[in-house]
Design an enzyme around this catalytic site. Structure first.
Site, PDB file in Angstrom:
ATOM      1  CG  ASP A 160      -2.011   1.010   1.165  1.00 43.88           C
ATOM      2  OD1 ASP A 160      -2.415   1.371   0.047  1.00 43.88           O
ATOM      3  OD2 ASP A 160      -2.491   1.434   2.226  1.00 43.88           O
ATOM      4  CG  HIS A 207      -4.409  10.448   2.446  1.00 48.25           C
ATOM      5  ND1 HIS A 207      -5.479  10.366   3.314  1.00 48.25           N
ATOM      6  CD2 HIS A 207      -3.546   9.463   2.825  1.00 48.25           C
ATOM      7  CE1 HIS A 207      -5.267   9.376   4.174  1.00 48.25           C
ATOM      8  NE2 HIS A 207      -4.109   8.812   3.898  1.00 48.25           N
ATOM      9  CD  GLU A 216      -6.612   4.776   4.399  1.00 48.02           C
ATOM     10  OE1 GLU A 216      -5.831   4.075   3.726  1.00 48.02           O
ATOM     11  OE2 GLU A 216      -6.233   5.524   5.326  1.00 48.02           O
ATOM     12  CD  GLU A 258      -5.510   2.858  -0.383  1.00 48.68           C
ATOM     13  OE1 GLU A 258      -4.674   2.175  -0.994  1.00 48.68           O
ATOM     14  OE2 GLU A 258      -5.426   3.116   0.839  1.00 48.68           O
ATOM     15  CG  ASP A 301      -6.020   0.424   3.328  1.00 49.97           C
ATOM     16  OD1 ASP A 301      -6.084  -0.627   3.976  1.00 49.97           O
ATOM     17  OD2 ASP A 301      -5.156   1.303   3.532  1.00 49.97           O
ATOM     18  CE  LYS A 321      -4.103   1.785   7.059  1.00 52.04           C
ATOM     19  NZ  LYS A 321      -4.783   2.668   6.093  1.00 52.04           N
TER      20      LYS A 321
END
Lengths: 423, 423
Positions: A135, A142, A207, A209, A241, A261
């Protein structure tokens, strides 16, 4: 131009306006129809095209696939391993077969009946087995927002950020395909001077992505330059994520995020090829200070992909809470892959490399609840009158993404997951 | 007691004193002999026992392996997937066949000729395919040393350290088996106020670790308690977590180590089962403050395994530079696995969970050059008159580990790699 990308192409299959899967897209995925074993499919309009069945009808004779059973697998890895010329040839051949001026497949009633299945009637599976997952943290907006909230507003970006695409390794096992529920994780958190406690996260977040998937392996010690990177990338998916902010705050020093995570990530089911995205290349932001030679690239490496996040409370109405764009990325994927391999780290087929949260300049383009509600200080108001600082049990979070030009929309399919209460 | 662990057992195969592979060990690995395809083997004395050949001779008829071709693979994963009762039964059966009072295999000349190969004549391969790799940070002495050097000597341990086993995800693709050379990585570093530069690391280091390998998968959302953990662990290997300290310092904030670690890790070739290590259980250090209930365990969960690191310059003499012990671990592997799954993160077969650098209290027990030379301020003196702050090109680093009791030594085989110059 790649032939299959011609905006003037039309299929004999009806494509609704705004459909994400016109003949110019043709993304690859793994699907399961009824009791049949999983296999490789391509999305076209409201249908999945069963590539294995198509091969059994002899339509892939001129495509260089030595063993058609690579299309009869529960991941794309074996197909991808055949190499870029074969992915490209396969997509070109599928395009040819679906073109409105070609009757060879269209007029074969039995083949059409066997090979075209309504997408609403199939289950989409994980498209790839993921040997390694990285990642990145490549959106400057961000990284700046997070730095302002958690560190020093005056020096929000850490000193290394503009010199290298910061990244870390994530958990491959818990990457799941769109439609898989996410269970709210339990974990350790610590509030103020209290002793740490264990229980359900109170700050569950998404998140927004985009991830790319590698299609060519390298040996330990090999490097890939930014300008070579496209030869190593098979395609892209949307990537959520999922993050537990309270757990992350407590655990992440000094070695980075871990349990905050690795309980779940959600990806969209269709892998959109780099070939299909080629018409949407745009210039990236200027990089200042200049980057070291191993990260320098030529040409347009950013992609103009509209992104949005929708939130739907249990039994409630779906609301768009974020609109962003993949083109905002400070570090592009070519640089990410060059950085990943710059020390000789080897690539494997099916590796997933996620962008990091994609936020824009505008407050409505922030790609996480953390940023949208500014650490919970500015809750979002939903149409049902409720508010959200983070994600509640019963909420469904959906990410959508599409590139659009000349009336043609190239999309990924929904990346969606519902949050279930902690166990 | 597990039958195969009886210290009074003797094999009809001669076992030299100090041999790491007596009949009480019987570790599993993957080997390649000449032009034959890779297969599962067990180390015994100076030999490898070819389990697939043994099965072809009918010696595993009473072992519950439905399909003997799991022994004819290039990783142990399929064999491991059969479950703990099968690993145990297989080891017990091998023990029985090698016992000096049993002639059924010993007296079958053809079988002995086919199934026993000198270890010096085979190539050992990676024993498992590693779907996920986590590196913990569980030695209090190591974490304290690093904290003293890089942060605040008065508050060397970060606040979370005694509350949870800090860990992070590492790169699975670059884990290689003992004997594979390590190429010095290139990477970004930054000295003082100078601009960052790219080139070979000047601070290549080893980390002395032990890793366990999972043998049972779990579903997303499942947890494993510390007391259940042994049912999920197949065995252990020595683990060298190669590190580039100058790259690490520059890249690691805020998301942890990345390119400073993922260019290579080296493991020992033989997976020593938890069963074989059972006699070496000892109590761990007292944990104060008390840990949260999900990390509490009963019984002895530490293992008394002597560890050492040897350094051999190109053409020079091998010197022991570190002696440590796995029993020093503050957090044991049961707690590590419970923590890893406490948020519902799913386990896969072949996952590798490394301990983090294992340092003891004594300066000669520090498990990295960083600590042994205190950031390079106290270089090691080698017998050839040269000194080392970190690892030079041409140096070979070897890790050894063994548990010993009643004159029986249970070892792992060397975990060794030579450093080649950067490309």
């Amino acid at each position: 131009m790649i032939k299959a990308n011609d905006p003037n192409l039309h299929s004999w299959i009806t494509i609704a306006p705004d459909c994400e899967f016109p003949i110019q897209n043709l993304p690859f995925g793994i699907f399961k129809a009824g009791f049949k074993d999983p296999r490789v499919g391509v999305a076209i309009g409201e249908y999945v095209l069963d590539l294995y069945a198509l091969s059994q009808f002899g339509y892939f004779e001129e495509v260089n696939i030595p063993d058609h059973t690579v299309l009869f697998r529960d991941t794309l890895n074996a197909f991808i391993a055949l190499g870029k010329p074969v992915w490209r040839q396969t997509r070109e051949r599928v395009s040819e077969l679906l073109r409105n001026d070609n009757g060879e497949f269209r007029d074969n009633e039995e083949a059409v009946r066997e090979c075209l299945i309504k997408r609403s009637e199939v289950e989409m599976l994980m498209p790839v087995r993921v040997p390694n997952y990285t990642d990145f943290y490549s959106s400057i907006e961000h990284a700046t927002n997070v730095g302002m909230m958690f560190r020093d507003p005056a020096n929000a970006l850490l000193p290394n950020w503009k010199h290298l695409p910061v990244g870390y390794h994530g958990r491959a096992s818990s990457i799941t395909v769109s439609g898989t529920d996410v269970i709210r994780p339990n974990g350790q958190t610590k509030v103020g001077d209290n002793a740490p406690t264990f229980g359900p996260t109170k700050e569950l977040d998404f998140e927004l992505e985009v991830a790319f998937i590698t299609g060519r392996e390298t040996q330990l010690g090999s490097t890939v330059t930014p300008d070579e990177a496209e030869d190593y990338i098979f395609g892209m998916v949307l990537f959520n994520d999922w993050s537990a902010r309270d757990m992350q705050r407590w655990e992440y020093v000094p070695l980075g995020p871990f349990l905050a995570k690795n309980f779940a990530s959600t990806i969209s089911p269709w892998v959109v090829t780099l070939d299909a995205l080629e018409p949407f290349r745009v210039a990236g932001p200027e990089q200042e200070p200049a980057v070291l030679p191993y990260l320098q690239y030529s040409g347009n490496k950013n992609l103009d992909i509209n992104l949005e996040v929708l939130l739907k409370p249990e039994g409630g109405q779906e609301t768009t809470i974020c609109r962003s764009n993949y083109k905002y990325m400070y570090w592009n994927m070519n640089q990410q892959l060059a950085h990943q391999t710059s020390n000789g780290c080897n690539l494997q087929i099916g590796d997933m490399y996620a962008s990091g949260t994609i936020s824009g300049k505008d407050e409505t383009s922030y790609g996480s609840m953390l940023e949208l509600t500014w650490k919970g200080t500015k809750p979002l108001q939903l149409p049902d009158g409720s508010e959200r600082k983070f994600i509640n049990d019963g909420d469904t979070v959906t990410m959508r993404g599409y590139a659009e030009k000349n009336g043609i929309r190239i999309g990924f399919g929904d990346c969606t997951a519902k949050v279930l209460p902690a166990l």
